[in-house]
Design an enzyme around this catalytic site. Structure first.
Site, PDB file in Angstrom:
ATOM      1  NE  ARG A  95      46.424  67.836 -15.966  1.00 13.36           N
ATOM      2  CZ  ARG A  95      45.642  68.528 -15.134  1.00 13.36           C
ATOM      3  NH1 ARG A  95      44.611  67.950 -14.569  1.00 13.36           N
ATOM      4  NH2 ARG A  95      45.890  69.787 -14.881  1.00 13.36           N
ATOM      5  NE  ARG A 133      46.357  74.194  -6.923  1.00 12.67           N
ATOM      6  CZ  ARG A 133      45.730  73.829  -8.030  1.00 12.67           C
ATOM      7  NH1 ARG A 133      44.414  73.943  -8.091  1.00 12.67           N
ATOM      8  NH2 ARG A 133      46.386  73.358  -9.058  1.00 12.67           N
ATOM      9  NE  ARG A 182      44.485  78.088  -8.682  1.00 12.03           N
ATOM     10  CZ  ARG A 182      44.161  77.067  -9.482  1.00 12.03           C
ATOM     11  NH1 ARG A 182      42.886  76.792  -9.713  1.00 12.03           N
ATOM     12  NH2 ARG A 182      45.091  76.334 -10.046  1.00 12.03           N
ATOM     13  CE  LYS A 232      41.815  71.437 -16.193  1.00 15.97           C
ATOM     14  NZ  LYS A 232      42.924  72.384 -16.423  1.00 15.97           N
ATOM     15  NE  ARG A 251      50.173  73.715 -12.557  1.00 18.10           N
ATOM     16  CZ  ARG A 251      49.455  74.584 -11.833  1.00 18.10           C
ATOM     17  NH1 ARG A 251      50.068  75.492 -11.092  1.00 18.10           N
ATOM     18  NH2 ARG A 251      48.148  74.534 -11.858  1.00 18.10           N
TER      19      ARG A 251
HETATM   20  P1  B4P Z   1      40.936  76.979 -12.882  1.00 19.55           P
HETATM   21  O1  B4P Z   1      41.288  77.213 -14.307  1.00 19.55           O
HETATM   22  O2  B4P Z   1      39.543  76.675 -12.573  1.00 19.55           O
HETATM   23  O3  B4P Z   1      41.964  75.901 -12.469  1.00 19.55           O
HETATM   24  P2  B4P Z   1      42.136  74.466 -13.119  1.00 19.55           P
HETATM   25  O4  B4P Z   1      42.232  74.517 -14.620  1.00 19.55           O
HETATM   26  O5  B4P Z   1      41.066  73.596 -12.571  1.00 19.55           O
HETATM   27  O6  B4P Z   1      43.512  74.128 -12.487  1.00 19.55           O
HETATM   28  P3  B4P Z   1      44.711  73.174 -12.773  1.00 19.55           P
HETATM   29  O7  B4P Z   1      44.643  72.533 -14.128  1.00 19.55           O
HETATM   30  O8  B4P Z   1      45.883  74.017 -12.472  1.00 19.55           O
HETATM   31  O9  B4P Z   1      44.692  72.144 -11.628  1.00 19.55           O
HETATM   32  P4  B4P Z   1      44.417  70.613 -11.398  1.00 19.55           P
HETATM   33  O10 B4P Z   1      43.860  70.606 -10.055  1.00 19.55           O
HETATM   34  O11 B4P Z   1      43.601  69.972 -12.476  1.00 19.55           O
HETATM   35  O12 B4P Z   1      41.316  78.266 -12.092  1.00 19.55           O
HETATM   36  C1  B4P Z   1      42.482  78.993 -12.246  1.00 19.55           C
HETATM   37  C2  B4P Z   1      42.282  80.440 -11.790  1.00 19.55           C
HETATM   38  O13 B4P Z   1      41.669  81.175 -12.851  1.00 19.55           O
HETATM   39  C3  B4P Z   1      41.379  80.614 -10.585  1.00 19.55           C
HETATM   40  O14 B4P Z   1      41.967  81.539  -9.716  1.00 19.55           O
HETATM   41  C4  B4P Z   1      40.073  81.158 -11.158  1.00 19.55           C
HETATM   42  O15 B4P Z   1      39.402  82.020 -10.280  1.00 19.55           O
HETATM   43  C5  B4P Z   1      40.562  81.919 -12.374  1.00 19.55           C
HETATM   44  N1  B4P Z   1      39.581  81.972 -13.446  1.00 19.55           N
HETATM   45  C6  B4P Z   1      38.805  80.940 -13.875  1.00 19.55           C
HETATM   46  N2  B4P Z   1      38.012  81.376 -14.894  1.00 19.55           N
HETATM   47  C7  B4P Z   1      38.328  82.686 -15.115  1.00 19.55           C
HETATM   48  C8  B4P Z   1      37.873  83.683 -16.049  1.00 19.55           C
HETATM   49  N3  B4P Z   1      36.928  83.427 -16.959  1.00 19.55           N
HETATM   50  N4  B4P Z   1      38.441  84.920 -15.999  1.00 19.55           N
HETATM   51  C9  B4P Z   1      39.397  85.194 -15.092  1.00 19.55           C
HETATM   52  N5  B4P Z   1      39.859  84.306 -14.174  1.00 19.55           N
HETATM   53  C10 B4P Z   1      39.334  83.068 -14.192  1.00 19.55           C
HETATM   54  O16 B4P Z   1      45.876  69.928 -11.463  1.00 19.55           O
HETATM   55  C11 B4P Z   1      46.909  70.218 -10.550  1.00 19.55           C
HETATM   56  C12 B4P Z   1      48.077  69.244 -10.737  1.00 19.55           C
HETATM   57  O17 B4P Z   1      47.691  67.886 -10.370  1.00 19.55           O
HETATM   58  C13 B4P Z   1      48.629  69.085 -12.163  1.00 19.55           C
HETATM   59  O18 B4P Z   1      49.594  70.071 -12.484  1.00 19.55           O
HETATM   60  C14 B4P Z   1      49.236  67.648 -12.114  1.00 19.55           C
HETATM   61  O19 B4P Z   1      50.507  67.634 -11.536  1.00 19.55           O
HETATM   62  C15 B4P Z   1      48.277  66.895 -11.202  1.00 19.55           C
HETATM   63  N6  B4P Z   1      47.240  66.175 -11.971  1.00 19.55           N
HETATM   64  C16 B4P Z   1      45.880  66.452 -11.923  1.00 19.55           C
HETATM   65  N7  B4P Z   1      45.214  65.623 -12.740  1.00 19.55           N
HETATM   66  C17 B4P Z   1      46.137  64.797 -13.315  1.00 19.55           C
HETATM   67  C18 B4P Z   1      46.061  63.743 -14.288  1.00 19.55           C
HETATM   68  N8  B4P Z   1      44.889  63.375 -14.819  1.00 19.55           N
HETATM   69  N9  B4P Z   1      47.217  63.125 -14.672  1.00 19.55           N
HETATM   70  C19 B4P Z   1      48.391  63.477 -14.142  1.00 19.55           C
HETATM   71  N10 B4P Z   1      48.549  64.475 -13.233  1.00 19.55           N
HETATM   72  C20 B4P Z   1      47.422  65.137 -12.819  1.00 19.55           C
END
Ligand code: B4P
Length: 192
Positions: A89, A134, A128, A14, A146
Site C-alpha cells: 500500500r 468492522r 458492509r 479485493k 481511508r
Molecule cells: P472488499 O472491496 O472486498 O473490501 P477490501 O477492498 O478487501 O477492503 P479494505 O481495503 O477496506 O480492507 P483491508 O482489510 O485491506 O469489500 C467491500 C464491500 O464491497 C463488501 O461488502 C463486498 O461485499 C462489496 N462488494 C465487493 N465487490 C462488489 C461488487 N462487484 N458489487 C457490489 N458490491 C461489492 O484494510 C483495512 C485496514 O487495514 C486499512 O484501512 C489499513 O488501516 C490497514 N491495512 C491493511 N493493509 C495495510 C497495509 N499494507 N499497509 C498499511 N495499512 C494496512
C-alpha cells in the site's frame, strides 16, 4: 511460482475477488487487512498498535506490515504462488516486497488494479458496516479518510509497477461474477 497483487481502493472488491481467485488458482492468500484483524482479535501488542491506526482510517506503519508479510512468506515455503490482497500500500512496501520475493527467486507476475468510483466505494463500505462488525466500516468520515489515504499514499504504487509493465486496470463495477471473469482472463493470458 505465480504471484499476483490485487490492488484498489478500500471497498473495491479485493477481499471479495481474492476468495474466488485463490480457489481457482490454488494460490496462498495474503491479506494484510485480515492478518491485522487477527492480531487485533488476539489483542497482541502488534494488534493493539494497529488498531489505533485502523480505527481512524490511517495506514498502519510500513515496518509493521512488512514484518508480517515477511514472516507469512517464510511460513509458507510450499506455496505455488501468492495472492497479495491490500499489500503493498506504499512504495516502501512495494520495494520491500520485491526484495523478499527476490530472496525466494521469484517476482510479481501482474498487478490487477480494480477501478471503482468514490461514491460506490462509500456505499459498499457503509453497507458492509451494517453487518461486518468492522469499526472502520461504520463511520462515513473514517471511510472517506481511508479513501484519502489511498489517494495520497497508495495510488502511486500502481505507477511503481507500471514502470515494469506489470499493471492491468480492471473495471471494478458490475457483478462479482463479471469482474471475476475479467480477472481470470488477464491471469490466464500470463500464466504458462
Ligand atoms: P472488499 O472491496 O472486498 O473490501 P477490501 O477492498 O478487501 O477492503 P479494505 O481495503 O477496506 O480492507 P483491508 O482489510 O485491506 O469489500 C467491500 C464491500 O464491497 C463488501 O461488502 C463486498 O461485499 C462489496 N462488494 C465487493 N465487490 C462488489 C461488487 N462487484 N458489487 C457490489 N458490491 C461489492 O484494510 C483495512 C485496514 O487495514 C486499512 O484501512 C489499513 O488501516 C490497514 N491495512 C491493511 N493493509 C495495510 C497495509 N499494507 N499497509 C498499511 N495499512 C494496512
Amino acid at each position: 511460482m505465480f504471484n499476483i497483487i490485487l490492488f484498489g481502493p478500500p471497498g473495491s472488491g479485493k477481499g471479495t475477488q481474492s476468495q474466488n481467485l485463490i480457489s481457482k488458482y490454488g494460490l496462498k492468500h495474503l491479506s494484510t487487512g485480515d492478518l491485522l484483524r487477527n492480531e487485533i482479535s488476539r489483542q497482541t501488542p502488534l494488534g493493539l498498535e494497529a488498531r489505533h491506526f485502523i480505527d481512524i482510517g490511517q495506514l498502519v506503519p510500513d515496518e509493521v506490515v512488512i514484518g508480517m508479510i515477511s514472516s507469512a512468506l517464510e511460513t509458507n515455503p510450499e506455496a505455488n504462488g501468492f495472492l497479495f490482497d491490500g499489500f503493498p500500500r506504499t512504495e516502501a512496501q512495494a520495494e520491500a516486497l520485491d526484495k523478499l520475493l527476490e530472496l525466494k527467486k521469484t517476482s510479481i507476475a501482474v498487478m490487477l488494479a480494480l477501478d471503482v468510483s468514490e461514491e460506490e466505494l462509500v456505499k459498499r463500505l457503509l453497507h458492509r458496516g451494517q453487518s461486518s462488525g468492522r469499526s472502520d466500516d461504520t463511520n462515513e468520515n473514517i471511510i472517506r479518510s481511508r479513501i484519502v489515504e489511498y489517494e495520497n499514499k497508495t495510488k502511486s504504487v500502481a505507477d511503481y509497477y507500471a514502470r515494469f509493465n506489470k499493471v492491468v486496470h480492471i473495471k471494478g463495477e458490475g457483478s462479482v461474477d463479471e469482474i471475476f471473469e475479467t480477472l481470470c482472463h488477464e491471469i490466464d493470458k500470463r500464466k504458462v
